[in-house]
Design a protein around this motif. Structure first.
Motif, PDB file in Angstrom:
ATOM      1  N   ASP A 168      55.407  64.430 -19.379  1.00  0.00           N
ATOM      2  CA  ASP A 168      56.202  63.296 -19.885  1.00  0.00           C
ATOM      3  C   ASP A 168      57.446  63.769 -20.634  1.00  0.00           C
ATOM      4  O   ASP A 168      57.783  63.260 -21.715  1.00  0.00           O
ATOM      5  N   GLY A 169      58.126  64.773 -20.086  1.00  0.00           N
ATOM      6  CA  GLY A 169      59.366  65.254 -20.671  1.00  0.00           C
ATOM      7  C   GLY A 169      59.200  66.194 -21.848  1.00  0.00           C
ATOM      8  O   GLY A 169      60.188  66.639 -22.440  1.00  0.00           O
ATOM      9  N   GLN A 170      57.968  66.513 -22.229  1.00  0.00           N
ATOM     10  CA  GLN A 170      57.705  67.371 -23.379  1.00  0.00           C
ATOM     11  C   GLN A 170      56.990  68.637 -22.934  1.00  0.00           C
ATOM     12  O   GLN A 170      56.034  68.593 -22.173  1.00  0.00           O
ATOM     13  N   TRP A 171      57.468  69.803 -23.417  1.00  0.00           N
ATOM     14  CA  TRP A 171      56.803  71.061 -23.132  1.00  0.00           C
ATOM     15  C   TRP A 171      55.668  71.300 -24.129  1.00  0.00           C
ATOM     16  O   TRP A 171      55.796  70.979 -25.313  1.00  0.00           O
ATOM     17  N   PHE A 172      54.570  71.871 -23.638  1.00  0.00           N
ATOM     18  CA  PHE A 172      53.434  72.279 -24.465  1.00  0.00           C
ATOM     19  C   PHE A 172      53.186  73.761 -24.220  1.00  0.00           C
ATOM     20  O   PHE A 172      53.279  74.225 -23.079  1.00  0.00           O
ATOM     21  N   ASP A 173      52.880  74.501 -25.286  1.00  0.00           N
ATOM     22  CA  ASP A 173      52.674  75.940 -25.170  1.00  0.00           C
ATOM     23  C   ASP A 173      51.444  76.353 -25.978  1.00  0.00           C
ATOM     24  O   ASP A 173      51.273  75.906 -27.117  1.00  0.00           O
ATOM     25  N   PHE A 219      53.146  73.238 -14.584  1.00  0.00           N
ATOM     26  CA  PHE A 219      52.690  74.426 -15.308  1.00  0.00           C
ATOM     27  C   PHE A 219      53.554  75.635 -14.982  1.00  0.00           C
ATOM     28  O   PHE A 219      53.976  75.825 -13.833  1.00  0.00           O
ATOM     29  N   HIS A 220      53.797  76.428 -16.022  1.00  0.00           N
ATOM     30  CA  HIS A 220      54.542  77.674 -15.852  1.00  0.00           C
ATOM     31  C   HIS A 220      54.022  78.693 -16.859  1.00  0.00           C
ATOM     32  O   HIS A 220      54.209  78.532 -18.067  1.00  0.00           O
ATOM     33  N   GLN A 221      53.340  79.717 -16.386  1.00  0.00           N
ATOM     34  CA  GLN A 221      52.758  80.766 -17.218  1.00  0.00           C
ATOM     35  C   GLN A 221      51.869  80.149 -18.308  1.00  0.00           C
ATOM     36  O   GLN A 221      50.882  79.506 -17.991  1.00  0.00           O
ATOM     37  N   HIS A 222      52.213  80.326 -19.590  1.00  0.00           N
ATOM     38  CA  HIS A 222      51.344  79.839 -20.653  1.00  0.00           C
ATOM     39  C   HIS A 222      51.826  78.515 -21.229  1.00  0.00           C
ATOM     40  O   HIS A 222      51.556  78.184 -22.377  1.00  0.00           O
ATOM     41  N   ARG A 223      52.560  77.721 -20.448  1.00  0.00           N
ATOM     42  CA  ARG A 223      53.061  76.436 -20.925  1.00  0.00           C
ATOM     43  C   ARG A 223      53.045  75.406 -19.811  1.00  0.00           C
ATOM     44  O   ARG A 223      52.904  75.743 -18.633  1.00  0.00           O
TER      45      ARG A 223
END
Length: 940
Positions: free
Chosen positions: A684-689, A676-680
């Motif tokens: 599995d190699g994919q960023w979610f925001d 996790f980093h801030q709002h994302r």
């Protein structure tokens, strides 16, 4: 970071069904839209009362009524209400479908003759009922098609129906027309509705009465009482004030200038450039030959029921380019020789034909008359030979001349060197690209049409897929991804995009500020749709609109004059022309009238006369001069709107931020392996925001509660069985600010329980989480502090915790539940009172109508007596006496029936109020979600 108990709390909190304001935050968090406060206000207005039969969303154009209605539809969908119907102009069906999918992830299906008939052949008795079909989707249909299939539409118990461009319905009160409107009104009388129109009234308050009667037959009395009270030439201030107060509950209107003051949207201007051209002698000859052929009364090759569509398509292709008509003639000859239908082959070139077909009520394709004469085929072959011989196109030369001028003008306005060119012909599109490539635009052109099967488009698509492989940019829908790839190519590398109507549906090109109408539609609403692709929210520069004037064709000149001067489509402030467009009953009808002129007129004199007649007929609609009273009735809704919108913006941002933070806490609880980093977060190699703008900008997945991973995590956390456990909470791990009230509890321990409280009525469902907490030191925590305690990271220290303070906790829960119950009862009392006020006014209107008729009869009797005394002959006096007796009997019968009729009105009012009360009656359910013991530490 969080225990299963906290994860369950987050999941339940994120998916509560509640009052409109709280529930709408969930919808906004799932939408790919820059939400403006006036749009949130409008959606809340539509969702305000469970007893409401519907509303009119009447914001001025350019303010996003589509977003407002979509918010409401998305909210209904989230509540698992799946019977949703959109009735829109045929030309807007695909645009609506794409907007719902792309911005709100809402599935939809466009029902029209072809797929409707096909599904019925497959055994589906009513394709409008998607539950029976087994395919949950919002149904989209044109006005004409929905009216034609009114029996099937009426058999579905719709949760909501939305009408776009609802000014089409405002003459529903008239008995001598408005057949489609009356059919839809009668079919959908008891259904909740949203009517969208920038111009809900144009010339008379009776039009507003018409729209309101579509929504609620008990809002006003009958037409006569409304006419007597509100449609007088000079409406007194007291009656006007009363009308405003009544409409405040039903009509929501925001003006552009108010939104500009609030700072939500800035509007840019439009500037018009025109380029004259005169066709070559060969082009003129080809036009005249084909035109005379289409005007022939004894044309046997086309059946009468398809004559309008076929001739319209051929005329539009003919006007586009000699290259386009050459290919069309070749296909026509082949089809006629084989006695095959023409419509499908014409649609492959004139790709907006299907919209016109739906509006024209043509259910069947045309078929060729077997007796069609060979000389018609020979005629077409001679036309094709002439088209083959034409090597120079005057309009294409004009395009090459005007491009540099448009680029220079646009550069002075600060815009980029990019232009979108619209044509109505797929063949013209291909040919034009070749001509432009030969004249300085090689490798600078992108084509966009309904299929995009050309090699260049396929290559751009493959490159785009490789670039975004594994990212959220790839939706899986080839047509949507193809459009995204071509728009990206235009934005990043190309100078020109050549579009057809079908290709441009649903795309946003606000990074481009030159629009070139190579072919000009006859439908003013379609022209405005084109312009809306570039001149929209987010456009930072003034727009340059380029049009061509055919000096060799007086009808073409008059069409341009109509669109430019009368409809004001090409110049002015963003959306100004839409005020006029909103006053037009149907752009398709205007297109039909123009087509009739082309078909009938043999010379310039006839053309002038027919266009003058058309403009005279449209005069009332085109001048846009509303009565002063009519205008003020709507504009008074803007009192203090800027202050209100500023407050709404702040609340929406705060609520959205809180919701997104809670969504991230759920992800932290359910996905311990994610980074996790801030709002994302990365999984599995994919960023979610949780913020859609950042997600799109960085090829991340948009993490939202009502789709994909977000939905799965909520379900997973909600259905997990939970034991009473001891939780150890770590205040030092709190990464989202600090809670001073929770910090004061450091080192303490206690107990906490969470219940779900549900109020259910026939019209709504309201859910609340009740959180009660008590410390071992004997302190009862405020509900807000108890909720914050659950947001402190923690882990299960041990299971099977026994509660020591259950009596105190139950008392807290009871107090909390009582507060919510009181609020629900107060809200219901307000809804009931509003319904009571509405019905009292309705009853008053009905009684006024009785009084009015009584007074009218008294006047008629006095005038009849006076006139009878002056008649010269005995026979005339006897006839007058018989008429006088009839009037006196009608008056006496009315007097006798007056009190009985009033009793009926009052009985109906009582019945409706009893029905409203039953709709609001609440049932209450309270269930335990979990109970815990907790300790709060600060591990460093």
């Amino acid at each position: 970071m969080f225990s299963p108990h906290q994860s369950a709390y987050f999941a339940h909190w994120l998916s509560l069904t509640g009052k409109a304001e709280e529930a709408l935050t969930q919808t906004i968090a799932s939408a790919k839209v820059d939400m403006n406060p006036h749009q949130v206000e409008a959606a809340l207005f539509a969702l305000r009362s469970p007893l409401s039969n519907g509303v009119v969303l009447a914001d001025e154009v350019g303010l996003g009524k589509t977003i407002e209605a979509s918010l409401v539809l998305a909210r209904k969908w989230a509540e698992r209400k799946r019977k949703l119907l959109l009735i829109v102009p045929a030309t807007l069906r695909k645009q609506w479908s794409q907007e719902l999918q792309e911005k709100f992830a809402l599935p939809s299906i466009i029902l029209e003759s072809r797929n409707f008939n096909q599904e019925q052949k497959e055994g589906i008795s009513n394709p409008f009922d998607r539950e029976v079909v087994g395919q949950a989707a919002i149904v989209i249909a044109s006005y004409e098609f929905a009216a034609r299939k009114s029996q099937e539409v009426g058999r579905v118990p719709w949760d909501m129906v939305v009408f776009d461009e609802a000014h089409k319905l405002r003459n529903v009160y008239k008995t001598d027309g408005a057949k489609t409107a009356r059919t839809l009104r009668d079919t959908l009388m008891k259904v909740s509705k949203i009517l969208m129109s920038a111009t809900p009234l144009q010339n008379s308050l009776l039009e507003l009465y018409g729209l309101v009667s579509m929504i609620d037959p008990y809002f006003f009395g009958d037409l006569n009482s409304f006419r007597a009270r509100y449609a007088r030439p000079r409406l007194d201030e007291e009656e006007l004030w009363g009308l405003r107060q009544r409409l405040r509950k039903l009509v929501n209107r925001t003006l552009r200038r108010k939104v500009q003051e609030e700072g939500g949207i800035n509007f840019t201007k439009r500037y018009s450039l025109t380029e004259d051209f005169r066709p070559t002698p060969e082009e003129l000859l080809l036009y005249e030959d084909v035109s005379h052929y289409l005007q022939s009364d004894d044309l046997l090759a086309i059946k009468p029921n398809a004559r309008h569509l076929v001739t319209l398509a051929i005329r539009k292709i003919l006007a586009s380019s000699s290259y386009a008509i050459q290919g069309t003639l070749e296909n026509m000859i082949e089809r006629l020789e084989k006695k095959m239908p023409l419509l499908d082959v014409l649609e492959s070139d004139y790709d907006s034909l299907s919209d016109t077909a739906d509006s024209s009520e043509v259910d069947e394709e045309d078929s060729i008359d077997p007796e069609a004469l060979q000389d018609e085929i020979d005629q077409l072959k001679s036309f094709k030979k002439l088209a083959d011989s034409i090597t120079r196109n005057a309009k294409a030369d004009a395009l090459l001349r005007v491009l540099d001028r448009a680029f220079d003008f646009n550069q002075r306005l600060g815009g980029a060197r990019k232009a979108v060119i619209f044509t109505e012909s797929v063949r013209t599109q291909t040919w034009l690209a070749g001509e432009l490539e030969k004249n300085g635009f090689a490798n600078q052109i992108v084509l966009l049409n309904g299929s995009n099967t050309d090699p260049s488009s396929r290559h751009i698509y493959q490159e785009w897929l490789q670039k975004h492989q594994g990212s959220a940019r790839i939706s899986g829908s080839k047509s949507a991804d193809m459009k995204a790839a071509l728009v990206d190519k235009f934005r990043e590398d190309a100078t020109l995009m050549i579009c057809t109507e079908a290709g441009a549906e649903g795309i946003n090109l606000q990074f481009c500020s030159i629009l070139i109408n190579y072919d000009l539609p006859w439908n003013p609403q379609r022209v405005e749709q084109r312009t809306g692709r570039v001149h929209r929210y987010g456009q930072k520069h003034d727009l340059v609109v380029v049009n061509f004037i055919n000096k060799g064709n007086r009808a073409d000149e008059r069409v341009f004059e109509l669109l430019s001067q009368k409809f004001q489509l090409f110049e002015g402030v963003f959306g100004a022309s839409d005020e006029i467009l909103g006053s037009i009953e149907s752009g398709v009808d205007i297109e039909r009238r123009i087509h009739e002129i082309y078909q009938k007129c043999r010379n310039d004199e006839q053309i002038e006369a027919q266009f003058n007649t058309l403009q005279d007929e449209l005069k009332q609609q085109l001048e846009y001069r509303m009565q002063d009273a009519s205008r003020s009735v709507l504009e008074t809704f803007d009192v203090d709107v800027v202050k209100r919108l500023n407050m709404r913006r702040g609340r929406t941002i705060d609520q959205l931020n809180e919701y997104q933070h809670m969504l991230l806490r759920l992800a932290q609880a359910e996905l311990p392996e994610a980074m996790f980093h801030q709002h994302r977060f990365r999984l599995d190699g994919q960023w979610f925001d949780v913020r859609w703008q950042e997600a799109e900008a960085t090829d991340a997945q948009f993490f939202r509660p009502h789709e994909g991973l977000g939905t799965e995590l909520i379900k997973q956390a909600r259905r997990r069985p939970l034991d009473s456990s001891v939780l150890e909470l770590d205040y030092a791990a709190l990464d989202n600010g600090h809670f001073s009230d929770v910090q004061a509890l450091l080192g303490q321990s206690g107990e906490l329980v969470v219940d779900k409280l549900t109020f259910t009525s026939k019209k709504q469902k309201l859910e609340h989480l009740l959180v009660a907490a008590y410390t071992d030191q004997g302190q009862a925590l405020a509900p807000r502090t108890a909720s914050r305690l659950l947001q402190v990271p923690g882990q299960v220290a041990s299971g099977n915790a026994a509660l020591r303070h259950e009596e105190h906790l139950l008392a807290q829960l009871a107090d909390n539940a009582y507060t919510h119950h009181q609020q629900a009862e107060q809200d219901n009392a307000r809804y009931y009172e509003e319904e009571n006020d509405k019905l009292e006014r309705w009853a008053e209107d009905r009684k006024v109508a009785l009084d009015i008729r009584n007074k009218q009869l008294d006047v008629e009797i006095r005038e009849a007596r006076k006139a009878a005394r002056q008649l010269p002959t005995l026979q005339e006096k006897l006839n007058a006496k018989r008429e006088l007796k009839r009037l006196e009997k009608e008056r006496d019968d009315l007097v006798l029936a007056y009190h009985e009729e009033k009793k009926k009105i009052e009985a109906e009012e009582d019945r409706l109020l009893d029905e409203a009360a039953a709709m609001l009656e609440l049932t209450v359910k309270q269930e335990r979600l979990f109970a815990i013991r907790w300790t709060l530490k600060e591990n460093r």
